[in-house]
Design a protein around this motif. Sequence first.
Motif, PDB file in Angstrom:
ATOM      1  N   VAL A 230      -0.040  -6.047  -0.333  1.00  0.00           N
ATOM      2  CA  VAL A 230       0.719  -5.468  -1.445  1.00  0.00           C
ATOM      3  C   VAL A 230       2.213  -5.570  -1.171  1.00  0.00           C
ATOM      4  CG1 VAL A 230       1.262  -3.318  -2.655  1.00  0.00           C
ATOM      5  CG2 VAL A 230      -1.122  -3.914  -2.191  1.00  0.00           C
ATOM      6  N   ASN A 233       3.275  -9.003  -1.618  1.00  0.00           N
ATOM      7  CA  ASN A 233       2.800  -9.558  -2.888  1.00  0.00           C
ATOM      8  C   ASN A 233       1.933 -10.802  -2.650  1.00  0.00           C
ATOM      9  OD1 ASN A 233       2.608  -9.453  -5.708  1.00  0.00           O
ATOM     10  ND2 ASN A 233       4.262 -10.937  -5.965  1.00  0.00           N
ATOM     11  N   ARG A 258      -5.810   0.596  -6.004  1.00  0.00           N
ATOM     12  CA  ARG A 258      -4.347   0.616  -6.163  1.00  0.00           C
ATOM     13  C   ARG A 258      -3.743  -0.753  -5.875  1.00  0.00           C
ATOM     14  NH1 ARG A 258      -3.409   6.383  -2.994  1.00  0.00           N
ATOM     15  NH2 ARG A 258      -4.044   7.742  -4.726  1.00  0.00           N
ATOM     16  N   ALA A 259      -4.294  -1.435  -4.883  1.00  0.00           N
ATOM     17  CA  ALA A 259      -3.803  -2.778  -4.551  1.00  0.00           C
ATOM     18  C   ALA A 259      -4.048  -3.743  -5.706  1.00  0.00           C
ATOM     19  CB  ALA A 259      -4.492  -3.285  -3.286  1.00  0.00           C
ATOM     20  N   ARG A 261      -4.106  -2.968  -8.751  1.00  0.00           N
ATOM     21  CA  ARG A 261      -3.092  -2.614  -9.759  1.00  0.00           C
ATOM     22  C   ARG A 261      -1.725  -3.185  -9.389  1.00  0.00           C
ATOM     23  NH1 ARG A 261      -4.124   2.582  -9.913  1.00  0.00           N
ATOM     24  NH2 ARG A 261      -2.469   3.440  -8.620  1.00  0.00           N
ATOM     25  N   GLU A 262      -1.339  -3.022  -8.131  1.00  0.00           N
ATOM     26  CA  GLU A 262      -0.018  -3.480  -7.686  1.00  0.00           C
ATOM     27  C   GLU A 262       0.095  -5.001  -7.698  1.00  0.00           C
ATOM     28  OE1 GLU A 262       2.625  -1.659  -6.965  1.00  0.00           O
ATOM     29  OE2 GLU A 262       1.600   0.247  -7.321  1.00  0.00           O
ATOM     30  N   LEU A 263      -0.995  -5.667  -7.342  1.00  0.00           N
ATOM     31  CA  LEU A 263      -0.985  -7.133  -7.291  1.00  0.00           C
ATOM     32  C   LEU A 263      -1.362  -7.772  -8.629  1.00  0.00           C
ATOM     33  CD1 LEU A 263      -2.688  -7.636  -3.801  1.00  0.00           C
ATOM     34  CD2 LEU A 263      -0.274  -7.963  -4.359  1.00  0.00           C
ATOM     35  N   THR A 290      -5.704   1.659 -13.146  1.00  0.00           N
ATOM     36  CA  THR A 290      -5.578   0.218 -12.912  1.00  0.00           C
ATOM     37  C   THR A 290      -5.916  -0.582 -14.166  1.00  0.00           C
ATOM     38  OG1 THR A 290      -6.071   0.479 -10.561  1.00  0.00           O
ATOM     39  CG2 THR A 290      -6.431  -1.704 -11.501  1.00  0.00           C
TER      40      THR A 290
END
Length: 353
Positions: A230, A233, A258-259, A261-263, A290
């Motif tokens: 994360v 990226n 969460r990862a 979602r972040e990626l 997400t």
Amino acid sequence: MEQFIMYLKYYVIPFLLISTIFFTFLLLLKRIRHQYYLVYKNSIARKADSFLTEITLSKLDNVTLIQKVSEFKEAIPIHKSWCKEMLIDDMIRLKNNLKGKTAKTLNRIYKLLDLDHYSAGLIRDFRNYKKCQGFYHFQSLDYKPGISLIKKYLFHPNKIIRSNANIAYIILSKGDWQAVDTLPVKISILNTIKVMDIFHSKKIPMPENVVVWIASKNRTILKLAIMTMVFYNYRKNSAEIINLLHDEDISLKIDVIRAIRELFLEEAEAELLILFEREPLEIQLEILKTLKIIGSPKTIAFLRNRIINEPTKDLKLKMVTCLNQLDRNTVNSLGLLDQDTQKMIDHVRQLQI
């Protein structure tokens, strides 16, 4: 009875009186001594602070530097542990505010004062907290010659020592992650925070081993791998990340969601929708957060069929929030069919104002 009174009068009471006076005097003496040493230590602290600041910022040649340090050593009780600790703490404070050649000068002073030997002695101490203190000295001062000593503790049987040694080694080696798989599971949160702090503060390149970590059996390493991907990226191992959605560990599963979602791993949408049906409320709420970001018409259709009949209020509210983000027209149509849903829609939109 008279004999007992005589015993008290001539032996017990005088003894107690003398003892009281003695201990009172002893306490006063100790207090005076403490005050004296406090003033003395403060004077040494001021002298040390002034010396370190001046000599670190001055551009001195090697001979002059050695001479100045030698004179300073004679002016302070360098043989005392408290003095060494004070000097090292001051150096760490200065190190955090200095860069480049100035910071290197500080390391030179650290060595000239023989404080590196003191830190090494702490690492060799049989007490665990002393070892960790020595690791901290080396890593905070970026003292690379200490790597050879720290390396001996990378696979230490004690988890705390092994953890601290690994963190210090990673910082000093600027990203040599050879022993990261020894990070203990029981203090995983602490370790991952420490390692992520290294990424932020030291600007270390992404470790190549992250592709190996993501397949580890150690959940600490898995968490670290996810956080690393994360942070950088890194999306090439998205399949491995998505596969971790089926891990039994709830905290790891939340990290994975969460990862995603972040990626922005859109390819995880179908898996999240399947997972949603059999997970507890905590996971479902995280999934909705997400899906709110990566959701497609699949998510819209899923929520359209679930919202009106959803009995759990908190979950229904999150569903409405998610659908409102993805397709306002669809959520509006649901509001016309159900008054409770309409209230939630109004609430969500009021919060967005």
